[in-house]
Design a protein around this motif. Structure first.
Motif, short mmCIF file in Angstrom:
data_model
loop_
_atom_site.label_atom_id
_atom_site.label_comp_id
_atom_site.label_asym_id
_atom_site.label_seq_id
_atom_site.Cartn_x
_atom_site.Cartn_y
_atom_site.Cartn_z
N THR A 192 0.94 -1.48 -0.07
CA THR A 192 -0.17 0.15 -0.33
C THR A 192 0.71 1.22 0.01
OG1 THR A 192 -0.24 -0.15 2.56
CG2 THR A 192 -1.94 -1.00 1.15
N LYS A 195 0.51 3.57 -2.68
CA LYS A 195 -1.05 3.85 -3.49
C LYS A 195 -1.01 5.72 -1.57
CE LYS A 195 -5.67 3.20 -1.64
NZ LYS A 195 -6.72 1.80 -0.79
N SER A 198 0.09 8.13 -4.12
CA SER A 198 0.28 9.06 -4.55
C SER A 198 -0.95 9.56 -3.95
CB SER A 198 -1.04 7.96 -6.39
OG SER A 198 -1.20 6.96 -5.25
N THR A 268 0.58 4.64 4.69
CA THR A 268 0.78 3.52 3.96
C THR A 268 -0.06 2.14 5.10
OG1 THR A 268 2.86 4.14 3.01
CG2 THR A 268 2.16 1.90 3.66
N TYR A 271 -3.67 2.94 5.01
CA TYR A 271 -4.50 1.36 3.91
C TYR A 271 -3.85 0.47 4.19
CZ TYR A 271 -4.98 6.44 1.18
OH TYR A 271 -5.32 6.99 0.93
#
Ligand code: PFF
Length: 448
Positions: A192, A195, A198, A268, A271
């Motif tokens: 993650t 993710k 971003s 991180t 998520y």
């Protein structure tokens, strides 16, 4: 004249200690989450670069140049006939009010070290109950840990610049950086992580509101400790080896790096365990303990380390928030450091005591208008006094002080002609416009 001086590295570490605080690890990730991530982070970074660094350099310059506490520093540099500008030095009072509730939050952190050592909440619901129970239901625990927090801060400041402040920063700052790095590298091994990257760095401007922009600008000042004469006071204890430009860049670099690393690491983990980063202020005290629980044994260790790191971040900032008041009382009012420290710490503790009570059930009468005393003091310090301090500093250096004297001084501090011109433009125009906008906005539309 001065009783103590920072070493060159000591000044940078202590000032980075001031900048890296609850703002970086508690506030930055949740306001970034609340305001949509990437685009918010971009505005924040641009403000840090174009307004934050120039103002930070201005504070360091004024402190280093005058070697005086804030009021005398402004007075000393003001041209004759304009000595009333010394009142701008009273911006240190903002740090006084800030510390009243900042120390309450450090008290919560002390409690969380204790809590996570013995029992990690096993779910979000339990974590939420634990946090809300503390803040709104358990005055005694808060009063106890708040007292411990204030005591630590006062003891360090009473120890003086070298033996108190420099020494504690030399230990706490590397420890804090190490803990965040270890956790960050662990986060790198999670799927993650991408993710989180971003979310923090892909700007989606449709998610950014005017309000979000103002929060980003306000936070850029807060995180660099601008506007309350904290780093200005530290700089008054810095020597000739200290250079304004390189110090400002170091302090900003460390501050920004910690905010970004901590944010990436926390997102991180969240998520990975299916949590929503847009969870607001409870992120550190509610979501993170629940996340650590799900990580198993590593999580147990990380939870304690995480709250230790946050405590170190908070303490090294709180120390810098008390020092301006103490320096003023000691140098200008000729009160001994010991008396200045314990006297001001006692008053700050007392106000903080009422602020923490104002959030406890049954003490609703301790409110100012619609806000609890706690929130009202936050608004007064962060949204009124801090921007006012930054504004007067920018106006003073940009419009009152003789430009050529400034240029001559800064030439010896790494400023080339071009850098000076860019800096002067930022101080004279960009900073006053940016600050006036956030002040008007927060006055008319409520707190940022
Ligand atoms: N920079 C600190 C933080 O990010 O938590 C807060 C702060 C410290 C603000 C010192 C202002 C100050 F004078």
């Amino acid at each position: 004249m001065k009783k103590g001086h920072f070493s060159k590295a000591g000044f940078i570490l202590a000032s980075a200690g001031s900048a890296v605080g609850l703002g970086n690890i508690w506030k930055f990730p949740y306001i970034a989450g609340d305001n949509g991530g990437g685009a918010f982070v971009l505005v924040y970074l641009l403000t840090v670069a174009f307004v934050g660094i120039p103002l930070l350099a201005a504070e360091i310059a004024l402190g280093n140049m005058t070697q005086r506490e804030p009021v005398s520093a402004f007075e000393h540099v003001a041209p004759s006939g304009k000595k009333q500008w010394r009142f701008a030095g009273f911006s240190f009072l903002g740090s006084f009010t800030l510390l009243t509730f900042y120390s309450v939050v450090i008290g919560w952190l002390y409690y969380y070290i204790y809590l996570t050592l013995f029992h990690l909440p096993t779910s979000i619901a339990e974590a939420e109950a634990a946090f809300m129970g503390l803040v709104t239901g358990d005055a005694i625990t808060q009063i106890f840990f708040h007292a411990l927090a204030m005591l630590t801060v006062a003891l360090v400041v009473a120890g003086g610049i070298q033996k108190g402040i420099e020494r504690i920063n030399t230990f706490m700052m590397p420890a804090l950086i190490l803990i965040i790095l270890v956790m960050f590298f662990y986060a790198l091994s999670f799927d993650t992580f991408g993710k989180a990257v971003s979310f923090m760095f892909d700007p989606d401007f449709s998610k950014l509101t005017a309000y979000g922009v103002l929060v980003a600008v306000g936070h850029a000042f807060f995180t660099l400790s601008i506007g309350m004469a904290a780093i200005m006071t530290y700089a008054s204890f810095s020597g000739k080896q200290t250079k304004v430009l390189s110090s400002s860049l170091w302090i900003t670099g460390i501050d920004t790096a910690i905010a970004l690393l901590a944010g990436l690491m926390m997102f991180t983990f969240m998520y990975n365990f299916g949590m929503d980063p847009q969870k607001g202020a409870g992120l550190v005290f509610i979501s993170m303990p629940a996340v650590f629980y799900q990580m198993g044994a590593v999580g147990n260790v990380f939870a304690v380390l995480f709250f230790v790191a946050l405590t170190f971040a908070g303490l090294t900032s709180a120390i810098s928030i008390l020092e301006p008041t103490v320096a003023h009382l000691e140098e200008r009012r000729k009160i001994s450091r010991t008396k200045a420290v314990w006297g001001s710490a006692a008053i700050i503790y007392l106000i903080g005591f009422f602020a923490l009570l104002s959030q406890v059930k049954g003490f609703g009468f301790l409110s100012v208008g619609e806000k609890s005393l706690f929130d009202a003091i936050d608004l007064l310090s962060s949204s009124i006094m801090l921007p006012l301090g930054g504004l007067t500093l920018a106006l003073f250096l940009g419009w009152v002080v003789d430009r050529h004297n400034l240029e001559r001084f800064l030439e010896g501090h790494g400023f080339t002609k071009v850098i000076f011109n860019v800096w002067f433009f930022a101080i004279r125009f960009v900073a006053p416009v940016a600050i006036t906008t956030i002040m008007l906005y927060s006055l008319f539309f409520g707190s940022l």
